[in-house]
Write a protein that holds these residues in place. Structure first.
Motif, mmCIF file in Angstrom:
data_model
loop_
_atom_site.group_PDB
_atom_site.id
_atom_site.type_symbol
_atom_site.label_atom_id
_atom_site.label_comp_id
_atom_site.label_asym_id
_atom_site.label_seq_id
_atom_site.Cartn_x
_atom_site.Cartn_y
_atom_site.Cartn_z
ATOM 1 N N GLY A 187 28.249 -29.312 96.678
ATOM 2 C CA GLY A 187 29.306 -28.368 96.998
ATOM 3 C C GLY A 187 28.954 -27.387 98.089
ATOM 4 N N THR A 188 27.710 -27.433 98.583
ATOM 5 C CA THR A 188 27.322 -26.532 99.665
ATOM 6 C C THR A 188 27.175 -27.317 100.966
ATOM 7 N N LEU A 189 27.400 -26.610 102.055
ATOM 8 C CA LEU A 189 27.160 -27.152 103.392
ATOM 9 C C LEU A 189 26.076 -26.301 104.027
ATOM 10 N N ASP A 190 24.935 -26.915 104.316
ATOM 11 C CA ASP A 190 23.808 -26.195 104.897
ATOM 12 C C ASP A 190 23.780 -26.426 106.400
ATOM 13 N N LEU A 191 23.891 -25.331 107.137
ATOM 14 C CA LEU A 191 23.916 -25.382 108.593
ATOM 15 C C LEU A 191 22.562 -24.931 109.121
ATOM 16 N N ALA A 192 21.827 -25.839 109.719
ATOM 17 C CA ALA A 192 20.502 -25.520 110.256
ATOM 18 C C ALA A 192 20.647 -24.969 111.669
#
Length: 527
Positions: A187-192
């Motif tokens: 459910g999370t979107l991790d933006l590097a």
């Protein structure tokens, strides 16, 4: 959802991270970030790996709320170990820098005996070459001063540590920000990407103007999987409040904690923005109630509940000027708020006490802020006087009334106050709770417990209001709002000393004919 008419959902949660820990001033600023990583976060992860279950149990114990316990289930301990291993490998230079700071301060304590300091420089750790100056004060005490702008240059300031985790608010309190790293989860979107990435500005502007899934995906450099996740955070229709602007008169709205929104048709001012993500609950203002353009954001000080990146990042492209108090330049515990916020892409100016900013129909005056920082020499703190629509407001944050004469002098400088807003967290956390990683010389528990992050009690708050000549006075909610629990970690009950002091203050105001209140949720004043 159409591809070219998309807005971000009102309940989008934005968590800025550094090495998976929640980002705030002392983890982002290069020198302080290194100190916290080496002397707090690495030992914290090591402790967790020795006894994961003890940390999990402690993190869910209401009596230990706000303690340094990692709230990650034991089944994910291998991921925590991988995080620790990556920090030791990829941040080795930062860990060396932190140790160099501690060694340098020890060297100065031992070697600065009142004589010429020149012989000390070759003995300082090489990691600090060109980054520090050693100097005496007028009491003949020497200290290390950091040339902080140089620390924000590549090589010392590693934006590769930064990332942003997006999710949707689900009504469940997030883990305490100072202790629990954010691992990837469903459910999370991790933006590097770093905090100043232009794609983040485009994303957050999609709260007030339409964008498109393709456009945002490209701006954020997402792959197909990331694009699919982002789609779940977008909606066809904006959720903006229709009364977020005003056409006449003046208005003040209370958004929670120390956040006020001051408006006339010509200007919008926001103080210490720490604003709720909408979760369907009534009784509070959210990001959707902010005006589209904000002329000034006023920051009072650098504590994690007053300069909140998860809100400030979402205002990029909408703010004319962020106003911050000037720091003492070079003091380890007093990093520059200007450099910090400029590094994430915000327009910033610094003010000293009684500097004045004029706007159509009014003015802002920076006024002194006393105490609340555990007796540390921290100058980056300010209260503010605001003339707005013919009335005068004083925004006191957590300033203490330990010396009432200060407020008499403020009144003499700016004039009588109509409405005063201030906090009364009068039994704050001890010194080491927030500053332990920066203390290069041990301090006893007794000393730490005597030096608290406390604002005014009832008598002190009463003195402030009396000296300012305020006709009305309002006390902030001081962390009582449950939706701010991941940052505040406060647990009050009806018998809490702080709330009893607020009751005493309100009673004293009533006796003097001063209109007063204890704020919670939302409130509005108009004239």
């Amino acid at each position: 959802m159409s591809g070219d008419q998309s807005f971000i959902r009102p309940n989008l949660i934005v968590e800025p991270l550094v090495d998976r820990f929640y980002a705030w001033l002392y983890t982002v600023a290069p020198i302080q970030g290194a100190m916290n990583l080496n002397f707090l976060q690495v030992p914290l992860l090591e402790s967790y790996l020795q006894s994961p279950q003890a940390h999990v149990l402690a993190s869910t114990n209401p009596e230990l709320r706000g303690g340094y316990f990692v709230g990650i289930e034991e089944s994910r301990k291998d991921e925590v170990k991988a995080l620790l291993d990556s920090i030791r490998r990829d941040r080795a230079d930062m860990l060396k820098l932190a140790q160099a700071v501690a060694d340098a301060e020890d060297s100065v304590r031992q070697g600065a005996t009142g004589f010429d300091l020149t012989p000390l420089y070759p003995k300082l750790p090489p990691e600090l070459a060109g980054l520090v100056e050693v100097a005496y004060d007028t009491s003949n005490q020497a200290s290390v001063h950091f040339l902080e702008p140089l620390a924000y240059q590549p090589g010392t300031h590693d934006v590769g540590r930064q990332s942003v985790q997006l999710s949707l608010e689900d009504g469940i309190e997030r883990p305490f920000i100072l202790s629990t790293p954010r691992l990837p989860k469903e459910g999370t979107l991790d933006l590097a990407i770093p905090f100043n990435h232009p794609g983040l500005k485009e994303l957050f502007l999609a709260r007030i103007r339409p964008s498109g899934l393709d456009q945002l995906s490209e701006a954020l450099e997402l792959d197909a999987a990331g694009r699919a996740q982002l789609a779940g955070f977008l909606t066809d229709s904006p959720s903006l409040s229709p009364d977020r602007h005003i056409d006449a008169g003046a208005r003040v709205r209370y958004f929670g904690h120390a956040c006020l929104v001051l408006q006339t048709p010509e200007v919008a001012i926001v103080t210490d923005p720490f604003i709720s993500a909408e979760s369907g609950a009534a009784g509070r203002y959210t990001l959707d109630d902010l005006p589209d353009h904000i002329d000034y954001v006023l920051i009072t000080h650098g504590h994690q509940d007053h300069i909140v990146l998860e809100t400030l990042m979402q205002l990029r492209g909408r703010v004319g000027t962020v106003v911050v108090p000037r720091c003492s330049r070079g003091n380890l515990v007093d990093p520059s708020l200007r450099l910090y916020l400029e590094s994430i892409g915000l327009p910033v100016i610094e003010v000293d006490d009684f500097d004045e900013l004029k706007f159509p129909g009014g003015r802002i005056v920076a006024t002194p802020f006393l105490g609340e920082h555990a007796d540390l020499d921290i100058r980056a703190k300010s209260t503010y006087f605001v003339d707005l629509g013919g009335r005068s407001l004083w925004l006191g944050a957590d300033s203490s009334g330990i010396e009432p004469a200060l407020y008499r002098r403020i009144r003499a400088h700016v004039g009588k106050i109509d409405i005063a807003y201030l906090g009364m967290e009068c039994d704050g956390a001890p010194l080491t709770w927030l500053y332990q990683a920066l203390l290069t010389q041990p301090i006893t528990k007794r000393m730490s417990d005597s030096r608290k992050l406390s604002g005014s009690n009832a008598a002190q708050a009463g003195d402030i209001v009396d000296e300012l000549g305020a006709s009305e006075a309002y006390i902030y909610a001081m962390g009582e709002e449950h939706w701010l629990g991941h940052v505040m970690a406060t647990s009050y009950n009806d018998d809490s000393y702080q709330l009893k002091q607020v009751e005493e203050f309100l009673a004293k105001c009533a006796d003097k004919g001063i209109k007063a209140g204890h704020l919670f949720g939302q409130q509005e004043w108009r004239w």
